[in-house]
Structures are given as C-alpha cells and as structure tokens.
Write a protein that holds these residues in place. Structure first.
Motif, short mmCIF file in Angstrom:
data_model
loop_
_atom_site.label_atom_id
_atom_site.label_comp_id
_atom_site.label_asym_id
_atom_site.label_seq_id
_atom_site.Cartn_x
_atom_site.Cartn_y
_atom_site.Cartn_z
N ILE A 187 -15.46 14.27 -6.11
CA ILE A 187 -16.40 15.69 -6.11
C ILE A 187 -15.87 16.37 -4.95
O ILE A 187 -15.63 17.66 -5.30
N LEU A 188 -15.66 15.48 -3.67
CA LEU A 188 -15.56 16.44 -2.46
C LEU A 188 -13.99 17.13 -2.44
O LEU A 188 -13.77 18.06 -1.99
N ASN A 189 -13.14 16.22 -3.15
CA ASN A 189 -11.85 16.87 -3.15
C ASN A 189 -11.50 18.00 -4.08
O ASN A 189 -10.80 18.74 -3.57
N ASP A 190 -12.00 17.86 -5.07
CA ASP A 190 -12.18 19.04 -5.87
C ASP A 190 -12.65 20.18 -5.46
O ASP A 190 -12.33 21.52 -5.64
N ARG A 191 -13.80 20.17 -4.60
CA ARG A 191 -14.50 21.46 -4.07
C ARG A 191 -13.48 21.78 -2.80
O ARG A 191 -13.35 23.12 -2.72
N TYR A 192 -12.77 20.93 -1.99
CA TYR A 192 -11.80 21.31 -1.09
C TYR A 192 -10.87 22.08 -1.99
O TYR A 192 -10.34 23.07 -1.20
N GLU A 193 -10.05 21.56 -2.74
CA GLU A 193 -9.26 22.26 -3.60
C GLU A 193 -9.53 23.75 -4.18
O GLU A 193 -8.66 24.55 -4.05
N ASP A 194 -10.77 23.68 -4.43
CA ASP A 194 -11.18 24.86 -5.34
C ASP A 194 -11.93 25.96 -4.28
O ASP A 194 -12.43 27.00 -4.66
N MET A 195 -11.87 25.53 -3.01
CA MET A 195 -12.40 26.27 -1.85
C MET A 195 -13.80 26.42 -2.30
O MET A 195 -14.37 27.53 -1.96
N LYS A 196 -14.77 25.65 -2.57
CA LYS A 196 -16.04 25.54 -2.61
C LYS A 196 -16.89 25.05 -1.35
O LYS A 196 -16.49 23.65 -0.96
N PRO A 197 -17.49 25.55 -0.92
CA PRO A 197 -18.15 25.15 0.41
C PRO A 197 -18.93 24.08 0.31
O PRO A 197 -19.67 23.88 -0.57
N THR A 198 -18.90 23.08 1.38
CA THR A 198 -19.78 21.94 1.17
C THR A 198 -20.15 21.64 2.72
O THR A 198 -19.86 21.79 3.54
N ILE A 199 -21.51 21.23 2.74
CA ILE A 199 -22.15 20.81 4.16
C ILE A 199 -22.60 19.14 3.70
O ILE A 199 -23.16 18.76 3.03
N ILE A 200 -22.27 18.57 4.82
CA ILE A 200 -22.66 17.21 4.89
C ILE A 200 -23.23 17.05 6.30
O ILE A 200 -23.07 17.44 7.39
N THR A 201 -24.35 15.97 6.37
CA THR A 201 -24.77 15.26 7.42
C THR A 201 -24.60 13.95 7.51
O THR A 201 -24.48 13.29 6.52
N THR A 202 -24.46 13.41 8.60
CA THR A 202 -24.06 12.05 8.87
C THR A 202 -24.42 11.64 10.10
O THR A 202 -24.35 12.16 11.15
N ASN A 203 -24.84 10.31 10.25
CA ASN A 203 -25.18 9.72 11.41
C ASN A 203 -24.09 8.99 12.04
O ASN A 203 -24.46 8.25 13.17
N TYR A 204 -23.04 9.08 11.34
CA TYR A 204 -21.65 8.45 12.26
C TYR A 204 -20.58 9.22 12.69
O TYR A 204 -20.60 10.42 12.15
N ASN A 205 -20.15 8.61 13.62
CA ASN A 205 -18.74 9.59 14.16
C ASN A 205 -17.55 9.23 13.03
O ASN A 205 -17.73 8.37 12.05
N ALA A 206 -16.59 9.90 13.31
CA ALA A 206 -15.46 9.96 12.31
C ALA A 206 -15.08 8.53 11.92
O ALA A 206 -14.98 8.09 10.88
N ASP A 207 -14.83 7.67 12.98
CA ASP A 207 -14.30 6.34 12.90
C ASP A 207 -15.35 5.44 12.25
O ASP A 207 -15.04 4.50 10.98
N GLU A 208 -16.75 5.52 12.36
CA GLU A 208 -17.64 4.83 11.99
C GLU A 208 -17.87 5.07 10.62
O GLU A 208 -18.21 4.33 9.56
N LEU A 209 -17.74 6.57 10.12
CA LEU A 209 -18.10 6.97 8.84
C LEU A 209 -16.89 6.29 7.98
O LEU A 209 -16.97 6.20 6.64
#
Length: 327
Positions: free
Chosen positions: A261-283
């Motif tokens: 889902i997220l890769n197709d949105r990235y390639e098609d330039m569709k905006p996505t918002i995510i929230t997370t409680n983790y930093n990048a390494d933890e995620l």
C-alpha cells in the motif's frame, strides 16, 4: 441562466443533427455552414417561412454594432432562434467573451473535479466504510488542540499549515510523519487534518494500522470485494492516514501488505500521514517479523520520511500527569 444554457444546448444539438443530414454536394460548404448561418436580419429581409416572433437586434456595448440572433432553419422554414445574439468581433467584446469563457471553463472543471471526488468517496465508502475515525476522535479538531507550550504550538502550526495547503501538498505527494511519545496529541492532529479535509469534500481514510489490516482481512473473508479492489482503495484514496504504525501484531503478511500500500502511494505521489510512538530504529524492529531482516520495514520508513514533513512530539504523557490533555 440554467434554462438559457439548456436552450443553447438544444439549438446546438439540433443544428448538428441537421448538418449531418445535409447532402455532401450541398451548395454551401461545411465551413460556410459553420460560420455563416442565417440570422434574424436575413429572416427580416424575406424569403423564409417564419411563424415565430423575430427577436430584435441589440447593440454591442463597446462599439455600437448591431448584433442579430442566428436562426436554425430547415430548407427555408425557421425552426427557432438562438436565445442570445451573435458575439461582436470588436477587440473589447472579444476580450470580454474570452474572460467569460475562461471563467465558465474554470467552473466546469471545478464541477467535474467535485463530481469525480464524490464518485471516489462513494467507492471508498462502499469498499472500506466511512473515514474510519473512531467516535472518540471525531471531536478532535484544530480548534480544541491545546497550544500552551512552544512545542505544542510548533506542532499545531505545522499540521494546520499542511491541512490549509493540502491541494498543493497533494500535487507534490507530500505527507506528514508524526512521531513521538505516548499521549502527546499525535492522533489528535492527524484526526484534525482528516476532519478539516473531509469537511472540504476530500476523500480521506484515517485508521490505525491494526484496524486497516483487520478490515482488509475481514473484506477478504466476507467476499464482499476482491483483494485487488480493497488494496486499490487504500492505494488511491486522496489522503491515507495510518495511526499508531508499529503497534499492530507484525507478521510477514502484515508487513508485506503495508509495504504494498505505502510503496504504491509513494510511487504514485499520493500523500500519506502516519503517526507512531517509535523512533525510526524502533519502528524498523516493530515492523520486522520474527526471523525477518527488516528490508521491507526500512524501505517503508525511508519512503515515508523522504516525502514527509517530520513532526516530533516528545514530552510528558498527559495520562501520566504530564500536563493538559491533547491526545
């Protein structure tokens, strides 16, 4: 104006039908037919069978030239007159009509855009249900987000600016990556963006990653829609908000589905918002199934951060007595 436009359309439609029936060896060429139809002036000059009231000519507001109404004729019988006189060809009249035509085209394009959005919303609601915002968060607006510290004001300003400029952000495929500690208002800001845009007619889906994956499984199991239809809806909705990314139970299927889902949105330039409680390494660790190497997890995070403004909300959890409530 609506009725006048309908009458114009009727005249044009009937004219096109009559022209299509005109013999190929007609004395008048197609070009002449298009650019020189009889007018009320010609009818007044005689030679036509006219049972209708002949409209009076009007003067051009700029040059004073008399302007006549075109007539739709079959043979020598007048069927109807155009509801408006011909346009004057003086420079000021042409400029006026160019501006009017441009405005009409803009309004038409806007109406077509709104109709297309409504069609997408209906399809998304059929496949995925409504926006997905839980009842608790349907009141989480920008107006009631507490901005009592510089950090909270900064995060609020970034999110509000994003919502206010969404058409430009969407054109560039830009999203938001909202990270931070528990209970700091990440979901509140994400819901506020969703509610503002939904109020403007923008199709939005806002769900936790766990609910998103559960809904996909449920749709598969129920047979209400195909896998392709469900995934396409998530991949193509105007704005996808994934709340609490990394909190879901991680399996090879879940991370592969999120990546698709997220890769197709990235390639098609569709905006996505995510929230997370983790930093990048933890995620990365949270999105890596047991025994996995984290490749897809790192790719997901890399793509999201590449096209997103990062908002970091790291302060004391209000639920642990760390301040006023925003979550």
């Amino acid at each position: 104006d609506v009725y006048k436009r309908q009458e114009v359309s009727s005249v044009e439609t009937l004219t096109a039908m009559l022209d299509s029936l005109r013999p190929a060896d007609s004395a008048r060429s197609a070009e002449t037919t298009q650019h020189r139809r009889p007018t009320s002036k010609d009818i007044l000059a005689g030679g036509y069978n006219c049972q209708r009231e002949i409209p009076e000519p009007v003067e051009c507001e700029f040059c004073g030239r008399k302007l006549y109404h075109e007539a739709l004729v079959m043979g020598r019988t007048v069927l109807m007159f155009a509801p408006f006189p011909q346009r004057c060809t003086c420079d000021r009249a042409k400029a006026k009509w160019a501006e009017a035509d441009a405005e009409e085209a803009r309004q038409k394009a806007e109406a077509e855009k709104e109709a297309a959005q409504a069609k997408r919303r209906a399809k998304i609601e059929r496949l995925l249900g409504r926006s997905g915002i839980k009842k608790r968060f349907q009141q989480r607006t920008f107006a009631n987000f507490i901005r009592d510290t510089p950090e909270r004001r900064r995060c609020y300003d970034t999110a509000k600016t994003y919502a206010d400029s969404f058409p430009q952000r969407a054109e560039r495929g830009e999203g938001l990556y909202i990270e931070g500690t528990y209970g700091t208002g990440k979901t509140h800001l994400a819901a506020a963006i969703a509610l503002q845009l939904i109020g403007c007619g923008v199709p939005v889906v806002c769900k936790t990653s766990g609910d998103l994956l559960a809904d996909i499984k449920e749709a598969f199991d129920s047979g209400d829609a195909t896998e392709y239809e469900i995934l396409k809806a998530y991949k193509t909705v105007d704005l996808l908000i994934v709340d609490d990314l990394g909190k879901e139970q991680c399996t090879e299927w879940s991370v592969s589905t999120l990546y698709s889902i997220l890769n197709d949105r990235y390639e098609d330039m569709k905006p996505t918002i995510i929230t997370t409680n983790y930093n990048a390494d933890e995620l990365v660790r949270a999105l890596t199934p047991k025994g996995g190497d984290g490749t897809k997890a790192r790719a997901i995070i890399s793509r999201l951060r590449e096209v997103s403004t990062v908002i970091t909300m790291a302060w004391a959890d209000y639920r642990a007595g760390g301040g006023r409530r925003n979550a």
